[in-house]
Design a protein around this motif. Sequence first.
Motif, PDB file in Angstrom:
ATOM      1  N   TYR A 144     -14.249 -42.353  92.089  1.00 42.58           N
ATOM      2  CA  TYR A 144     -15.575 -42.098  91.543  1.00 42.58           C
ATOM      3  C   TYR A 144     -16.429 -43.358  91.582  1.00 42.58           C
ATOM      4  CZ  TYR A 144     -13.369 -37.804  90.149  1.00 42.58           C
ATOM      5  OH  TYR A 144     -12.700 -36.609  90.186  1.00 42.58           O
ATOM      6  N   LEU A 145     -17.739 -43.129  91.653  1.00 45.70           N
ATOM      7  CA  LEU A 145     -18.684 -44.231  91.737  1.00 45.70           C
ATOM      8  C   LEU A 145     -18.931 -44.844  90.372  1.00 45.70           C
ATOM      9  CD1 LEU A 145     -21.256 -42.525  94.157  1.00 45.70           C
ATOM     10  CD2 LEU A 145     -19.381 -44.080  94.758  1.00 45.70           C
ATOM     11  N   ASP A 146     -19.579 -45.995  90.371  1.00 48.14           N
ATOM     12  CA  ASP A 146     -19.797 -46.734  89.130  1.00 48.14           C
ATOM     13  C   ASP A 146     -20.670 -45.985  88.138  1.00 48.14           C
ATOM     14  OD1 ASP A 146     -18.242 -48.787  90.020  1.00 48.14           O
ATOM     15  OD2 ASP A 146     -19.899 -50.021  90.732  1.00 48.14           O
ATOM     16  N   ASP A 147     -21.577 -45.125  88.628  1.00 48.03           N
ATOM     17  CA  ASP A 147     -22.483 -44.440  87.708  1.00 48.03           C
ATOM     18  C   ASP A 147     -22.085 -42.975  87.482  1.00 48.03           C
ATOM     19  OD1 ASP A 147     -23.036 -43.628  90.252  1.00 48.03           O
ATOM     20  OD2 ASP A 147     -25.221 -43.696  90.051  1.00 48.03           O
ATOM     21  N   ASP A 148     -20.868 -42.587  87.834  1.00 44.55           N
ATOM     22  CA  ASP A 148     -20.412 -41.213  87.610  1.00 44.55           C
ATOM     23  C   ASP A 148     -20.159 -40.958  86.124  1.00 44.55           C
ATOM     24  OD1 ASP A 148     -20.538 -40.062  90.106  1.00 44.55           O
ATOM     25  OD2 ASP A 148     -18.534 -40.719  90.691  1.00 44.55           O
ATOM     26  N   TYR A 149     -20.280 -39.682  85.735  1.00 48.84           N
ATOM     27  CA  TYR A 149     -20.073 -39.274  84.346  1.00 48.84           C
ATOM     28  C   TYR A 149     -18.843 -38.375  84.295  1.00 48.84           C
ATOM     29  CZ  TYR A 149     -21.514 -38.216  79.553  1.00 48.84           C
ATOM     30  OH  TYR A 149     -21.571 -38.126  78.180  1.00 48.84           O
ATOM     31  N   LEU A 150     -17.819 -38.818  83.568  1.00 53.37           N
ATOM     32  CA  LEU A 150     -16.569 -38.071  83.438  1.00 53.37           C
ATOM     33  C   LEU A 150     -16.448 -37.498  82.035  1.00 53.37           C
ATOM     34  CD1 LEU A 150     -14.045 -40.495  85.216  1.00 53.37           C
ATOM     35  CD2 LEU A 150     -15.416 -38.672  86.225  1.00 53.37           C
ATOM     36  N   GLU A 196     -25.344 -28.705  85.736  1.00 52.53           N
ATOM     37  CA  GLU A 196     -25.558 -28.168  87.083  1.00 52.53           C
ATOM     38  C   GLU A 196     -26.960 -27.566  87.199  1.00 52.53           C
ATOM     39  OE1 GLU A 196     -23.107 -24.812  88.355  1.00 52.53           O
ATOM     40  OE2 GLU A 196     -22.618 -25.940  90.172  1.00 52.53           O
ATOM     41  N   THR A 197     -27.403 -26.894  86.146  1.00 45.12           N
ATOM     42  CA  THR A 197     -28.746 -26.315  86.132  1.00 45.12           C
ATOM     43  C   THR A 197     -29.811 -27.404  86.193  1.00 45.12           C
ATOM     44  OG1 THR A 197     -27.973 -24.409  84.838  1.00 45.12           O
ATOM     45  CG2 THR A 197     -30.342 -24.850  84.819  1.00 45.12           C
ATOM     46  N   SER A 221     -24.998 -34.512  87.884  1.00 46.26           N
ATOM     47  CA  SER A 221     -23.605 -34.424  88.319  1.00 46.26           C
ATOM     48  C   SER A 221     -22.665 -34.947  87.242  1.00 46.26           C
ATOM     49  CB  SER A 221     -23.415 -35.237  89.603  1.00 46.26           C
ATOM     50  OG  SER A 221     -22.054 -35.245  89.981  1.00 46.26           O
ATOM     51  N   ILE A 222     -21.711 -34.100  86.824  1.00 49.53           N
ATOM     52  CA  ILE A 222     -20.640 -34.550  85.931  1.00 49.53           C
ATOM     53  C   ILE A 222     -19.310 -34.049  86.490  1.00 49.53           C
ATOM     54  CG2 ILE A 222     -22.116 -34.560  83.879  1.00 49.53           C
ATOM     55  CD1 ILE A 222     -20.611 -32.031  82.971  1.00 49.53           C
ATOM     56  N   HIS A 223     -18.230 -34.682  86.062  1.00 53.50           N
ATOM     57  CA  HIS A 223     -16.891 -34.332  86.537  1.00 53.50           C
ATOM     58  C   HIS A 223     -16.009 -34.079  85.317  1.00 53.50           C
ATOM     59  CE1 HIS A 223     -18.214 -35.867  90.449  1.00 53.50           C
ATOM     60  NE2 HIS A 223     -18.684 -36.916  89.787  1.00 53.50           N
ATOM     61  N   ILE A 224     -15.409 -32.888  85.248  1.00 52.22           N
ATOM     62  CA  ILE A 224     -14.572 -32.520  84.110  1.00 52.22           C
ATOM     63  C   ILE A 224     -13.111 -32.823  84.442  1.00 52.22           C
ATOM     64  CG2 ILE A 224     -14.007 -30.763  82.424  1.00 52.22           C
ATOM     65  CD1 ILE A 224     -16.956 -31.273  82.575  1.00 52.22           C
ATOM     66  N   VAL A 225     -12.457 -33.528  83.537  1.00 55.05           N
ATOM     67  CA  VAL A 225     -11.061 -33.939  83.726  1.00 55.05           C
ATOM     68  C   VAL A 225     -10.178 -33.200  82.724  1.00 55.05           C
ATOM     69  CG1 VAL A 225      -9.458 -35.881  83.713  1.00 55.05           C
ATOM     70  CG2 VAL A 225     -11.827 -36.226  84.467  1.00 55.05           C
TER      71      VAL A 225
END
Length: 236
Positions: free
Chosen positions: A96-102, A27-28, A32-36
């Motif tokens: 989520y989009l193709d280039d998202d980071y999970l 975030e800093t 963009s990442i998404h925590i599952v």
Amino acid sequence: MGYAQLVIGPAGSGKSTYCSSLYQHCETLGRSIHIVNLDPAAENFDYPVAMDIRELISLDDVMEELGLGPNGGLIYCMEHLEENLDDWLTEELDNYLDDDYLVFDCPGQIELFSHVPVLRNFVEHLKHKNFNVCAVYLLDSQFITDVTKYISGCMASLSAIVQLELPHVNILSKMDLVTNKRDVENYLDPEPQHLLSELNERMAPQFKKLNKSLIELVDEYSMVSFIPLDLRKERR
């Protein structure tokens, strides 16, 4: 193509803290990442939860309805997740989009990444959905205080490497809590013969052949090495 990080390791090794710190760090940086959350027993989070296995099944419900204990109930939950990969998980991933980071914050039951095939099948599903996946294995640095514990940690990590067959990073977590870092640093890049000598001194003579085989196994799998992580340092 999407990207995914599977955060695994024993219970209490700092997986959720790692995920929270990773989220804050990205975030800093403006990334963009998404925590599952993949832990059906989790209750509190220090990060925004993008997907939550508890929307599918929770450990409390399983224990209450089926009368299972915590470990048996958690395995049941994860097997239920495996049965719903094509339904619940696919539907969630479509958001989520193709280039998202999970980043998947996993439960700490060691059997899930040592011999039970649930996470392996989970990874295969992610790959089928066009995700590049890597594994991050966390081990509490306070656990690595002598050669016997170091070898035990290496064997657990190696078991996960063999089971999941993923690009793999091993991290020594909670380095900020270690009082004598020299004791830990001795095991970051150890010399095999020194390890064998130290192990033989700790174990009974009848274990010498086993000790030699264990050290040779760790040496041959040179990927079983650990990176120290101190969350107090900005560069980590």
